[in-house]
Design a protein around this motif. Structure first.
Motif, PDB file in Angstrom:
ATOM      1  N   HIS A  44       0.852  -1.186   0.000  1.00  0.00           N
ATOM      2  CA  HIS A  44       0.000   0.000   0.000  1.00  0.00           C
ATOM      3  C   HIS A  44       0.890   1.238   0.000  1.00  0.00           C
ATOM      4  O   HIS A  44       1.677   1.441   0.918  1.00  0.00           O
ATOM      5  CB  HIS A  44      -0.920  -0.013   1.219  1.00  0.00           C
ATOM      6  CG  HIS A  44      -1.870  -1.169   1.196  1.00  0.00           C
ATOM      7  ND1 HIS A  44      -3.022  -1.169   0.439  1.00  0.00           N
ATOM      8  CD2 HIS A  44      -1.820  -2.377   1.796  1.00  0.00           C
ATOM      9  CE1 HIS A  44      -3.641  -2.311   0.591  1.00  0.00           C
ATOM     10  NE2 HIS A  44      -2.934  -3.069   1.419  1.00  0.00           N
ATOM     11  N   LEU A  45       0.779   2.039  -1.048  1.00  0.00           N
ATOM     12  CA  LEU A  45       1.569   3.259  -1.172  1.00  0.00           C
ATOM     13  C   LEU A  45       0.950   4.377  -0.349  1.00  0.00           C
ATOM     14  O   LEU A  45      -0.271   4.443  -0.192  1.00  0.00           O
ATOM     15  CB  LEU A  45       1.641   3.680  -2.644  1.00  0.00           C
ATOM     16  CG  LEU A  45       2.235   2.654  -3.599  1.00  0.00           C
ATOM     17  CD1 LEU A  45       2.125   3.158  -5.035  1.00  0.00           C
ATOM     18  CD2 LEU A  45       3.675   2.344  -3.242  1.00  0.00           C
ATOM     19  N   LYS A  46       1.792   5.269   0.166  1.00  0.00           N
ATOM     20  CA  LYS A  46       1.294   6.395   0.955  1.00  0.00           C
ATOM     21  C   LYS A  46       0.520   7.388   0.088  1.00  0.00           C
ATOM     22  O   LYS A  46      -0.416   8.014   0.541  1.00  0.00           O
ATOM     23  CB  LYS A  46       2.461   7.098   1.649  1.00  0.00           C
ATOM     24  CG  LYS A  46       3.073   6.241   2.740  1.00  0.00           C
ATOM     25  CD  LYS A  46       4.175   6.969   3.456  1.00  0.00           C
ATOM     26  CE  LYS A  46       4.711   6.093   4.579  1.00  0.00           C
ATOM     27  NZ  LYS A  46       5.640   6.811   5.436  1.00  0.00           N
ATOM     28  N   GLN A  47       0.937   7.535  -1.162  1.00  0.00           N
ATOM     29  CA  GLN A  47       0.262   8.423  -2.104  1.00  0.00           C
ATOM     30  C   GLN A  47      -0.185   7.595  -3.310  1.00  0.00           C
ATOM     31  O   GLN A  47       0.588   6.791  -3.824  1.00  0.00           O
ATOM     32  CB  GLN A  47       1.218   9.512  -2.599  1.00  0.00           C
ATOM     33  CG  GLN A  47       1.645  10.491  -1.523  1.00  0.00           C
ATOM     34  CD  GLN A  47       0.503  11.408  -1.115  1.00  0.00           C
ATOM     35  OE1 GLN A  47      -0.350  11.759  -1.921  1.00  0.00           O
ATOM     36  NE2 GLN A  47       0.473  11.773   0.154  1.00  0.00           N
ATOM     37  N   PRO A  48      -1.420   7.776  -3.783  1.00  0.00           N
ATOM     38  CA  PRO A  48      -1.857   7.045  -4.972  1.00  0.00           C
ATOM     39  C   PRO A  48      -1.026   7.421  -6.195  1.00  0.00           C
ATOM     40  O   PRO A  48      -0.530   8.545  -6.296  1.00  0.00           O
ATOM     41  CB  PRO A  48      -3.309   7.484  -5.162  1.00  0.00           C
ATOM     42  CG  PRO A  48      -3.659   8.345  -4.020  1.00  0.00           C
ATOM     43  CD  PRO A  48      -2.426   8.662  -3.258  1.00  0.00           C
ATOM     44  N   VAL A  49      -0.887   6.499  -7.106  1.00  0.00           N
ATOM     45  CA  VAL A  49      -0.135   6.712  -8.335  1.00  0.00           C
ATOM     46  C   VAL A  49      -1.060   6.426  -9.510  1.00  0.00           C
ATOM     47  O   VAL A  49      -1.642   5.347  -9.593  1.00  0.00           O
ATOM     48  CB  VAL A  49       1.098   5.778  -8.413  1.00  0.00           C
ATOM     49  CG1 VAL A  49       1.810   5.937  -9.737  1.00  0.00           C
ATOM     50  CG2 VAL A  49       2.035   6.034  -7.239  1.00  0.00           C
ATOM     51  N   ALA A  50      -1.220   7.398 -10.393  1.00  0.00           N
ATOM     52  CA  ALA A  50      -2.033   7.201 -11.590  1.00  0.00           C
ATOM     53  C   ALA A  50      -1.209   6.435 -12.631  1.00  0.00           C
ATOM     54  O   ALA A  50      -0.050   6.759 -12.871  1.00  0.00           O
ATOM     55  CB  ALA A  50      -2.472   8.536 -12.161  1.00  0.00           C
ATOM     56  N   ILE A  51      -1.812   5.421 -13.214  1.00  0.00           N
ATOM     57  CA  ILE A  51      -1.134   4.619 -14.237  1.00  0.00           C
ATOM     58  C   ILE A  51      -1.995   4.654 -15.493  1.00  0.00           C
ATOM     59  O   ILE A  51      -3.190   4.343 -15.440  1.00  0.00           O
ATOM     60  CB  ILE A  51      -0.918   3.178 -13.771  1.00  0.00           C
ATOM     61  CG1 ILE A  51      -0.031   3.169 -12.542  1.00  0.00           C
ATOM     62  CG2 ILE A  51      -0.339   2.331 -14.893  1.00  0.00           C
ATOM     63  CD1 ILE A  51       0.174   1.824 -11.928  1.00  0.00           C
ATOM     64  N   PHE A  52      -1.402   5.039 -16.590  1.00  0.00           N
ATOM     65  CA  PHE A  52      -2.102   5.108 -17.867  1.00  0.00           C
ATOM     66  C   PHE A  52      -1.512   4.063 -18.799  1.00  0.00           C
ATOM     67  O   PHE A  52      -0.287   4.015 -18.984  1.00  0.00           O
ATOM     68  CB  PHE A  52      -1.942   6.505 -18.495  1.00  0.00           C
ATOM     69  CG  PHE A  52      -2.510   7.584 -17.624  1.00  0.00           C
ATOM     70  CD1 PHE A  52      -3.828   7.954 -17.726  1.00  0.00           C
ATOM     71  CD2 PHE A  52      -1.707   8.248 -16.703  1.00  0.00           C
ATOM     72  CE1 PHE A  52      -4.366   8.948 -16.915  1.00  0.00           C
ATOM     73  CE2 PHE A  52      -2.206   9.252 -15.887  1.00  0.00           C
ATOM     74  CZ  PHE A  52      -3.547   9.602 -15.990  1.00  0.00           C
TER      75      PHE A  52
END
Length: 55
Positions: A44-52
């Motif tokens: 679980h990452l502390k900040q979300p990461v957008a993946i395209f």
């Protein structure tokens, strides 16, 4: 959760280190050690990461 199947990464460790840079639990060689186990582990990452994904 959606699955897009297998996604190949050229610089897996560099990407992992970047995403986990602020998480003290992942300092040092832990990332490489976990990858070498060849087992799935959800992190679980502390900040979300957008993946395209582009096809």
């Amino acid at each position: 959760m959606e699955s897009h199947g297998c996604i190949r990464l050229e610089h897996l460790v560099a990407l992992g280190k970047r995403w986990l840079a602020t998480d003290l639990a992942w300092i040092g060689d832990r990332l490489r050690s976990e990858i070498d186990k060849n087992e799935t582990e959800r992190v679980h990452l502390k900040q979300p990461v957008a993946i395209f994904l582009f096809y």
